[in-house]
Write a protein that holds these residues in place. Structure first.
Motif, short mmCIF file in Angstrom:
data_model
loop_
_atom_site.label_atom_id
_atom_site.label_comp_id
_atom_site.label_asym_id
_atom_site.label_seq_id
_atom_site.Cartn_x
_atom_site.Cartn_y
_atom_site.Cartn_z
N GLY C 36 56.74 36.35 38.05
CA GLY C 36 56.58 34.93 38.34
C GLY C 36 55.67 34.26 37.34
N LEU C 37 54.56 34.91 37.02
CA LEU C 37 53.63 34.32 36.05
C LEU C 37 54.22 34.30 34.65
CD1 LEU C 37 50.00 35.31 36.99
CD2 LEU C 37 51.35 33.37 37.67
N TYR C 39 57.30 33.83 33.92
CA TYR C 39 58.13 32.63 33.91
C TYR C 39 57.26 31.39 33.78
CZ TYR C 39 62.77 34.52 35.13
OH TYR C 39 63.98 35.13 35.13
N LEU C 40 56.16 31.37 34.54
CA LEU C 40 55.31 30.18 34.53
C LEU C 40 54.80 29.89 33.12
CD1 LEU C 40 53.76 27.99 36.09
CD2 LEU C 40 51.92 29.61 36.39
N TYR C 41 54.30 30.93 32.45
CA TYR C 41 53.75 30.70 31.11
C TYR C 41 54.84 30.29 30.13
CZ TYR C 41 49.71 33.08 33.11
OH TYR C 41 48.67 33.41 33.92
N MET C 43 57.54 28.78 30.77
CA MET C 43 58.00 27.43 31.05
C MET C 43 56.99 26.39 30.64
SD MET C 43 60.04 27.71 34.54
CE MET C 43 61.37 28.87 34.60
N GLY C 93 63.23 26.66 37.18
CA GLY C 93 61.81 26.41 37.47
C GLY C 93 61.26 26.95 38.78
N VAL C 97 59.68 30.80 39.19
CA VAL C 97 58.22 30.92 39.22
C VAL C 97 57.74 31.17 40.65
CG1 VAL C 97 56.05 29.79 38.75
CG2 VAL C 97 57.96 29.45 37.20
N ASN C 100 59.94 33.81 42.84
CA ASN C 100 59.58 35.18 42.53
C ASN C 100 58.24 35.55 43.11
OD1 ASN C 100 61.34 36.89 41.16
ND2 ASN C 100 61.20 35.62 39.33
N TRP C 122 64.24 38.00 33.48
CA TRP C 122 63.28 37.29 32.62
C TRP C 122 63.59 37.53 31.14
CZ3 TRP C 122 59.37 38.87 29.09
CH2 TRP C 122 58.59 37.81 28.62
N LEU C 410 52.16 24.25 42.40
CA LEU C 410 51.15 24.90 41.57
C LEU C 410 49.75 24.64 42.14
CD1 LEU C 410 51.20 26.57 39.03
CD2 LEU C 410 50.98 24.50 37.68
#
Lengths: 95, 204, 536
Positions: C36-37, C39-41, C43, C93, C97, C100, C122, C410
């Protein structure tokens, strides 16, 4: 609990019968389409193909023996595709 | 806390099977898109599709249909035989499936190369002179049977991989979900062909 | 009950040491939280690039004529902005993030059903992004078709279309893998006692979303494949010169891309349904109505694709059908709005940053949804099609809907993800600046569209100048807001004060575990006996 679904063993004989039915329908559709039935040719061939695919789904793919949930999912997916084709044809039929 | 693989080892047969079915749905809809294109263009150009379909050899098509149906049965039987703890028969049936798939591909090769030697392939000068409906028909023919052939290759690779697992006794009578899943995939390939066959070879 | 878990001796997922070291401990991790993280970074990086492209376009539009770029650059900018924002950020999105990270936590599972597939998705995402972005740097110049790749221009243009289309095709696999993973996870891995009707609403939203991902993505996959074949092999599916029908391309494209809008908005609605009861300290009003409307949106949303094509020359029958269905799909969305508002009625609300984001979401989503009704009406659509009005509408839905929910999520789950709290003062200031900028940017575009300014042009006539200046100023304000928000979050990940396990006093399962959670999420798999939002 997880092993429950595997207790059912399909007999070889069942598979052979299904194969014979499938082959029969294949030859039948070849024969039917070789005679000129006009507009019915398409529907006859597609009808036979649909019956064949239902047989494959039920027996070969075990939908008949599995939990109902799988069958419902598969049926809804086919229904969805049918709806999408129908709506697309709302455009082409009336253009 | 050093057993970092522990979560991966969690086994859920039912879950794996649901996953496989979902994947099969995506494949069905992938071809579904092409079937939509086919039906629209057939509706617009009925005459040209009729003429073009007569170019295809019904006999080859029928032979390939029979081959796929039989191979579908053999892979289905292999699941029963592994449940009967008959490892040898399972391997024979799986091998037979792969063999039949190979015959199918050889047939397909001759069919395609025959068409190509007659100058019928996308963008060929012969085809460019034909009517628009015929261009579309053969475009779809190559795209759909080509994509189907690609799935045959993937299916063979999948079954071959599972065969290795059977040999290594990693797939057994109480643990055969992956064999079931490879079978499901193979039936999908069959299922699509059941519709491709009448649409391209029969409805003339 | 929640304060006892803080004294946990096991390392949390951020510090945990596995087989690999350094960055490899992340990019080869099958832990759903790390993925998940990841993906976050990824994105956040892509989002910054695409947002800057958007800002540059707005600066170009600050005055008529060429300001900072020529027409071709502008065309490739809006194409890249669209491809990145839609395919790389908004569609994956929220599920990739927060789905997951929080789906297993919220249903009381240790991980998703197929952790390796999760990691693979990923990697496919990164591969797809790389292929799509590579179109900018080599070949015959960046693509200029817009993100929709409309035929026949997409195979006539001399620009570098293949990588962009192939990239979008590859990204489809990532989306499908995530969808399959979530459906199986929800079916098989709910904690004991968590029946379907005791499942929180964010997982419900993810469930519907995943079905759309599984059932709609393949159609766009095969369509993009056809464009590839058309460009490389002259097959002629959509080429009128070869008998193809370009409108059929639009049909196939929107059969996916309209449901994709619901892939974007449903998880956003799920997030809002989590935030509102937590801060209202009240059970959500009409839990079942929200569940049913979520499923209804997913279902009906599949059949409304034609409203993107009202001026393409479809038959009258198709036009009326699509228009009616479009109006129908608004009903379940409205049901949700009423439910959220009813939840707030007579509640003792704890006003915190995530709640403010949710309120702003309600405001912009209403504007977006109502302007959607204007566009769904046939007669109005003919006038407004391809104008700035449409651009304003979908930015209100896609950015105002999904974007606000993303930042809301977030801020809501940040303490759980990083174990630290951000600076609430700066977070609120950032939101205020962002919200003001957002409305200053997009509201004038409604007006511009109504008086006839077309979209996708780098130039305009003098009459449109005034509102455009306001709009461009709004863009700068909004970007400054984003800078404040992101800087605050990045800074607090290291320096923020330590957060407790349940800072908002939430009741769903993710708040019962430590912050940040341990590798296994729960020391013991929880047994669920109550409804998800039990604040009585």
């Amino acid at each position: 609990m997880e092993k429950e679904q595997h207790t059912h063993i399909v007999k070889y004989k069942t598979y052979i019968f299904v194969l014979i039915a499938l082959l029969f329908m294949t030859f039948a559709s070849v024969a039917i389409t070789s005679i000129n039935l006009g507009p019915y040719t398409v529907s006859a061939a597609l009808l036979l193909a649909s019956i064949k695919s239902i047989l494959v789904l039920l027996i070969f793919m075990h939908l008949k023996f599995d939990k109902k949930f799988y069958g419902i999912m598969a049926a809804s997916v086919f229904l969805l595709l049918a709806c999408v084709i129908f709506i697309t044809f709302l455009d082409y039929l009336y253009r | 806390m050093s057993n970092y693989a522990h979560i991966d080892e969690h086994r859920d047969d039912e879950g794996a099977k649901i996953g496989m079915w979902l994947f099969i749905f995506t494949e069905l809809l992938l071809f579904g898109g092409l079937f939509i294109v086919y039906s629209v263009y057939r509706y617009i150009n009925p005459e040209a599709f009729h003429l073009a379909a007569e170019e295809l050899d019904t006999f080859t098509g029928t032979v390939n249909t029979v081959i796929l149906l039989v191979s579908s049965m053999t892979i289905a039987m292999s699941i029963s035989s592994i449940q009967y703890k008959n490892k040898k028969l399972t391997l024979i049936l799986m091998g037979l499936t792969i063999l039949l798939a190979a015959v199918f591909m050889v047939n397909k090769y001759f069919e395609w190369s025959g068409k190509i030697s007659h100058g019928i392939y996308p963008g060929s000068p012969t085809l460019m002179e034909a009517s628009q409906g015929e261009i579309l028909f053969f475009g779809l023919y190559y795209a759909m049977t080509g994509l189907h052939a690609l799935h045959i290759i993937i299916g063979v690779a999948f079954i071959a991989y599972v065969m290795r697992l059977v040999v290594k006794n990693e797939v057994q009578h109480d643990n055969f979900t992956i064999l079931e899943n490879s079978g499901l995939y193979w039936h999908l390939v069959d299922l699509i062909w059941i519709f491709l066959f009448p649409l391209f070879y029969l409805i003339t | 009950m929640s304060d006892t878990v803080i004294q946990n001796h096991e390392p949390n997922y951020l510090e945990y040491k596995g087989r690999y070291k350094g960055i490899f401990a992340w990019i080869f991790s099958t832990d759903h939280k790390r993925i998940g993280l990841l993906y976050l970074y990824s994105m956040l990086v892509l989002f910054s690039v695409a947002a800057i492209l958007g800002l540059l376009m707005k600066i170009e539009l600050i005055a008529p004529g060429k300001t900072i770029m020529d027409a071709q650059t502008y065309n490739s900018f809006f194409t890249l902005h669209g491809i990145t924002m839609i395919f790389l950020i908004v569609v994956p999105g929220l599920p990739a993030v927060f789905g997951n990270f929080f789906l297993p936590l919220m249903i009381g599972a240790k991980d998703v059903a197929f952790p390796k597939l999760n990691l693979l998705s990923w990697w496919i995402y990164i591969l797809g992004a790389a292929v799509a972005l590579s179109s900018q740097f080599f070949g015959d110049g960046p693509p200029d078709t817009g993100w929709t790749f409309y035929a026949p221009y997409s195979f006539r243009t001399g620009t570098n279309m293949l990588p962009a289309v192939t990239g979008a095709f590859i990204l489809g696999f990532s989306s499908i893998a995530t969808g399959i993973n979530f459906i199986v996870t929800i079916h098989r891995m709910r904690a004991p006692g968590m029946t379907w009707m005791k499942m929180p609403l964010f997982p419900w939203a993810l469930y519907s979303t995943s079905w759309i991902q599984v059932l709609a993505t393949p159609i766009v996959g095969v369509t993009l494949l056809m464009i590839v074949l058309e460009r490389t092999m002259q097959i002629g599916f959509f080429d009128p010169a070869l008998g193809g029908d370009p409108i059929l391309y639009q049909h196939l494209f929107w059969i996916y891309s309209h449901p994709a809008v619901y892939i974007m908005i449903l998880p956003a609605m799920g997030v809002i349904s989590e935030i509102i009861p937590t801060f209202a300290r009240k059970t959500i009003f009409g839990y079942k109505a929200i569940v049913v409307s979520t499923l209804a949106i997913a279902f009906v949303g599949y059949f409304v694709w034609g409203h993107h094509m009202f001026t393409s020359g479809m038959s009258g029958t198709a036009l009326y059908t699509f228009s009616i269905l479009t109006f129908l799909v608004a009903i379940p969305s409205a049901i949700k709005i009423f439910n959220w508002v009813a939840t707030l009625h007579k509640a003792s609300i704890d006003i915190q940053t995530p709640f403010l984001w949710a309120l702003c979401f309600l405001f912009v989503f209403m504007i977006g949804g109502l302007s959607g009704m204007v566009l769904g009406a046939l007669s109005a659509n003919v006038h407004l099609h391809d104008t700035a009005f449409v651009v304003a509408h979908f930015h209100f839905i896609v950015f105002g809907g999904t974007g606000y929910a993303f930042f809301g999520a977030l801020h809501y789950w940040y303490p759980k993800m990083f174990g630290r709290m951000y600076d609430k003062g700066w977070a609120n200031i950032g939101l205020a600046v962002f919200f003001t900028g957002f409305n200053t940017l997009y509201l004038p575009m409604f007006y511009l569209g109504m008086i006839g300014m077309p979209r996708r042009y780098y130039d305009y006539v003098e009459e449109f100048h005034g509102p455009n200046i306001v709009s461009s100023f709004g863009a700068m304000l909004m970007i400054s807001g984003l800078v404040i928000i992101i800087t605050n979050l990045v800074r607090s990940a290291r320096k923020g004060e330590i957060a407790e396990a349940d800072p908002w006093k939430g009741k769903t399962l993710e708040w019962t575990t430590a912050s940040p959670p341990t590798l296994e999420n729960f020391d013991e798999i929880p047994i669920v006996t109550k409804l998800p939002y039990d604040y009585e």
